[in-house]
Design a protein around this motif. Sequence first.
Motif: not given
Length: 97
Positions: A82-97
């Motif tokens: 199964k596909w897995a990302p290389n290295g740690p995965v950081a959460p995606i933060e919502p962009a400030e408007v």
Amino acid sequence: MSSPGGLIRERRIDLGWTQAQLADRAGVAQADISRIENGRLDTRWSTIHRLSTALETPGVEPKRSLANGGRRSSPRKPTGKKWAPNGPVAPIEPAEV
């Protein structure tokens, strides 16, 4: 009788080529190929000749992509991986408007 654009489209699809691949082989802009196939561009004989020559391609077996109703000759064998990302995965933060 089919239009030249219709015949070009049929042959291109039989070979399993995209418009971009035909454009690259014939030296014609992809946008022009789209217009020719859709009957929106009356093209010069020299352009039709270049497209026809590219579509002759001796030794290339016609094939249809799965999107155009073709079938694969042999199914892919699963690898069990199964596909897995290389290295740690950081959460995606919502962009400030």
